[in-house]
Design a protein around this motif. Sequence first.
Motif, PDB file in Angstrom:
ATOM      1  N   PHE A 177      -3.537  -0.640  -3.792  1.00 34.07           N
ATOM      2  CA  PHE A 177      -2.667  -0.148  -4.854  1.00 34.07           C
ATOM      3  C   PHE A 177      -3.474   0.161  -6.111  1.00 34.07           C
ATOM      4  CE2 PHE A 177      -0.116  -1.654  -8.566  1.00 34.07           C
ATOM      5  CZ  PHE A 177       0.738  -0.574  -8.651  1.00 34.07           C
ATOM      6  N   ALA A 178      -4.289  -0.804  -6.538  1.00 30.91           N
ATOM      7  CA  ALA A 178      -5.045  -0.623  -7.777  1.00 30.91           C
ATOM      8  C   ALA A 178      -6.049   0.512  -7.641  1.00 30.91           C
ATOM      9  CB  ALA A 178      -5.759  -1.921  -8.151  1.00 30.91           C
ATOM     10  N   ALA A 179      -6.654   0.630  -6.456  1.00 29.10           N
ATOM     11  CA  ALA A 179      -7.663   1.675  -6.254  1.00 29.10           C
ATOM     12  C   ALA A 179      -7.039   3.058  -6.356  1.00 29.10           C
ATOM     13  CB  ALA A 179      -8.326   1.496  -4.901  1.00 29.10           C
ATOM     14  N   LEU A 181      -5.548   4.170  -8.699  1.00 24.06           N
ATOM     15  CA  LEU A 181      -5.770   4.640 -10.059  1.00 24.06           C
ATOM     16  C   LEU A 181      -7.010   5.523 -10.154  1.00 24.06           C
ATOM     17  CD1 LEU A 181      -3.973   4.113 -12.394  1.00 24.06           C
ATOM     18  CD2 LEU A 181      -5.373   2.199 -13.062  1.00 24.06           C
ATOM     19  N   VAL A 182      -7.912   5.425  -9.187  1.00 23.32           N
ATOM     20  CA  VAL A 182      -9.104   6.277  -9.197  1.00 23.32           C
ATOM     21  C   VAL A 182      -8.697   7.639  -8.634  1.00 23.32           C
ATOM     22  CG1 VAL A 182     -11.499   6.481  -8.502  1.00 23.32           C
ATOM     23  CG2 VAL A 182     -10.488   4.230  -8.799  1.00 23.32           C
ATOM     24  N   LEU A 239       0.598   6.230  -9.064  1.00 22.68           N
ATOM     25  CA  LEU A 239      -0.090   5.955 -10.334  1.00 22.68           C
ATOM     26  C   LEU A 239      -1.197   6.951 -10.601  1.00 22.68           C
ATOM     27  CD1 LEU A 239      -0.890   2.185 -10.841  1.00 22.68           C
ATOM     28  CD2 LEU A 239       0.620   3.658 -12.138  1.00 22.68           C
TER      29      LEU A 239
END
Lengths: 338, 283, 279
Positions: A177-179, A181-182, A239
């Motif tokens: 999930f956080a990745a 953002l890249v 995102l």
Amino acid sequence: MNAAQYLQQRRGAWSELEQLCAQMEKSPRRLRASQIVRFSRLYRSVCADLALADAHHLPPSTVGYLHQLVARAHNLLYRSRFFRFRMWLREMLLHVPKRLFRDPYLRVAAAVFYGLFLLSYLVGWTDPSAAQTILGQQMITTMETMYDQPPRGSLFEASTMAGFYIQHNTGIGFQCFAAGLVFGIGGLLIVGVNAVVLGLVFGYMNTTEVAGNFNEFVTAHAPLELTAIVVSAAAGMRLGFAMLITGGKTRAASLRQAGSEALPVMMLAVVLFFLAALVEGYVSRADIPYEAKAAVAIVSALLLAFYLVVIGAPAPQAQNPLSHHPTWEQILHRSDSH
Amino acid sequence: MQRESTLVAIRERGFLEVMDLALQVLRHCAPGVVAWGLVGVVPWALLNFFLVESLWGEDLSESPESWSSLLMFQLWLASWEMPLATAGVTLYLGQRMFRPRVDHRLVVRQWCGSLGQLLLLQGLGRGMFHMFCISLFVPYWFWPYLNEVILLERNRLFGRTKESNQTHDQAPIKLGTLNRAARLHSQVVGESIFRWLVATVVGAVLLGSWSVALSVLVTWVQTKTLSPWAWMQIVFPTATWCVVVFFAVVRFLSYLDLRIRKEGWEIELQLKTQAARLAMPQV
Amino acid sequence: MSLDTKVRVLTPENIAFEYEIAGPFQRLVAYAIDLGIRALSLFIFFCLYSLLLSAFNRTLGSALGLAPLFVAWFVLEWFYGGVFETFWNGQTPGKWVMGLRVVTVQGQPITGLQAVLRNVLRAVDGLPSVMMAVPTFLLGLVVSACNGRFQRLGDLATGTMVIRETRQMVQEVQPVWAPGLEEVMEHLHPIPPLEAAMARVIAAYVQRREQFHPQRRWEIAHPLAQALLRRWHREWEVDPDLLLLALYQRHFFGTPGTQAAETASSAAAPSWPVSPAGV
């Protein structure tokens, strides 16, 4: 009036506001209504003092003090809404499936994952030596020895492994999930790599003599776990692409809105990872017939389909306001108003 | 000179704030800092490269223990060369503080002018301590801002120390580099040690983080693991010198902070600005 | 515009006030403290759990296995910051120790959603990480150095920033007294009152002058005193420090202070006489 007189006159109000601040920081809910009215009146007067600091020739140290006091009171006056369980329940049961049903990112993530999975499954199945070279001999040997017995374990092992899966797999989901953002594709990359590895393993293992054991283990939790990883990648993509495709808003505003939409979706993925971990720990390695495990898989797949399609599909109640059967949405709204 | 618009707002700060501010300064003056950093660092980096290379050829390169001793050797060299390598950055920032356009030839001239004192005090003087590894552990306990005093004050090595009697029109006393450094650092020994400790810890964290991050990035790009040689000779020195240049910016800002607190530098600037405004013909 | 670690926030009342922004290094310390607390609480949980099971209920232990430990690890890893920042109004224990707080870019308190999201997204700020496990925070450092509010990616995605809270006592305007001050103030009589900017600067000087050596005071005050005398067209042999003190006293109080005020300057109650004469 000179500055010293002005300060003399105002400092009572300032220290009163300071005391109220301290009181509010300690126990925000135990404040009387009259105190809150007093607080906001004092806050406005201190704001005015700060705005007129130049006119009253206040020295820099006093201005610094006023900045700090206004900031402190401001932060308390516009204090945040607390976490509301009911609101989250509605978000998860109502808005998230609707959002996912028409989510292009979910479709892309699913297409990438299942496409690559099938492709590499075929490679692993038709050409086991290719799988061996790609995965490495070490991993192949580990997998084969891992499944040379039917998957069984004591209750202690089952619980421990369920806990481990919760910690490990959900962590991977969060990273996916956080990745996102890249530039939106970071999570897709992780999903892609996972799909290739999983596909190769599945394909290769089905050519060996331990295929039965392997399939018996993976069947029960597969629907939940694979959906969970796809959903978390989709939430991350939402995102990341919000940063690139802003839809006329500023980049920050677009990102902020996507964040408030993506986090509940990610929480859905967390719930799915939890359920998958429980199934993987307690069902997949239990000493029960294969048919039971397959039934668990089918039931969980049906539940997922109900959640995503039946709840998620655009509600038809707009055309039929006199329907006797209340829709899902109406039920939830009704329970909300009690 | 327009005194009102200094590069950074002049006020008292804690050391962590100074380091945060250094990031803002880096963002605004990145081209200058990077360029002068490269000019200062490249010769020393090459020197270290060949020194380590000559050791690498022998049997030193095999065992893990010798790798760590090679690492320590590189750190030892870099911490000795640090003041000399970052002089350009300090001079650049010294000018940039007061004017948006920096005269790069002036930086070169001032660098050459201070070279004697730099070599004598920072090269030889510190080298004496360095030989016994004292300054590896305590490089900045004593006179941490000596470099800034040499480069930015540009006094003669020894000054006239006679205290003239106070009158209302006395001229400021001419101090030499050594007097000035002694005076600046007196009574702040405890704080210097504290700042040195914080800087060492943060520096070690940054060095670890950057060297690991660099090697991960390089591994991703070339899709195979790094050779020990590439790590020792390329990745680690790059990370080290990045940290050194960053801390040159931090040291410069920390020096300003010390002068603000000890000498009321920000007040002096504000008063001078007002005086200059009064001197201008009234509109 | 000079660089500083401050940001202006406009309230709905249209008042601008300043927050001090906390950068990566202040936040690193807070993060390290939180990391320590997380590790410690996991260790304590482990001890308590094994103690409890061995003392009371072995069957429950063999049924639950190590699952509670893994779940505790998971919760501490991903929800520690989010939960604390939701219920402690933008603070974790580490941030509380360092005096930091997370607020929105409008300077308002954050919501639970923002708190959880910005903490989950720390995973991407930690890139590049070793084996996807040990973060190096290079990306977070670069991103937060590249914007004026020191926001890492998680902050940008949620519209938050980390500020440093300062608690100051109200600063009194202290009257000053020095030998010869009355005399100088007499001489000031025909001179027009100061403008606000000049008064601010002189106040800043007077509040700091105690810390400087008299020689240094002369060095600082001399240029402004000369410029003032030139502007007033006065030939006047006066100590520049005393001149600025007199201007300060006249501007903020109107009359000379007393020697008693000088000695009792640190007393809490304002005991000095206040004259009604305006500036």
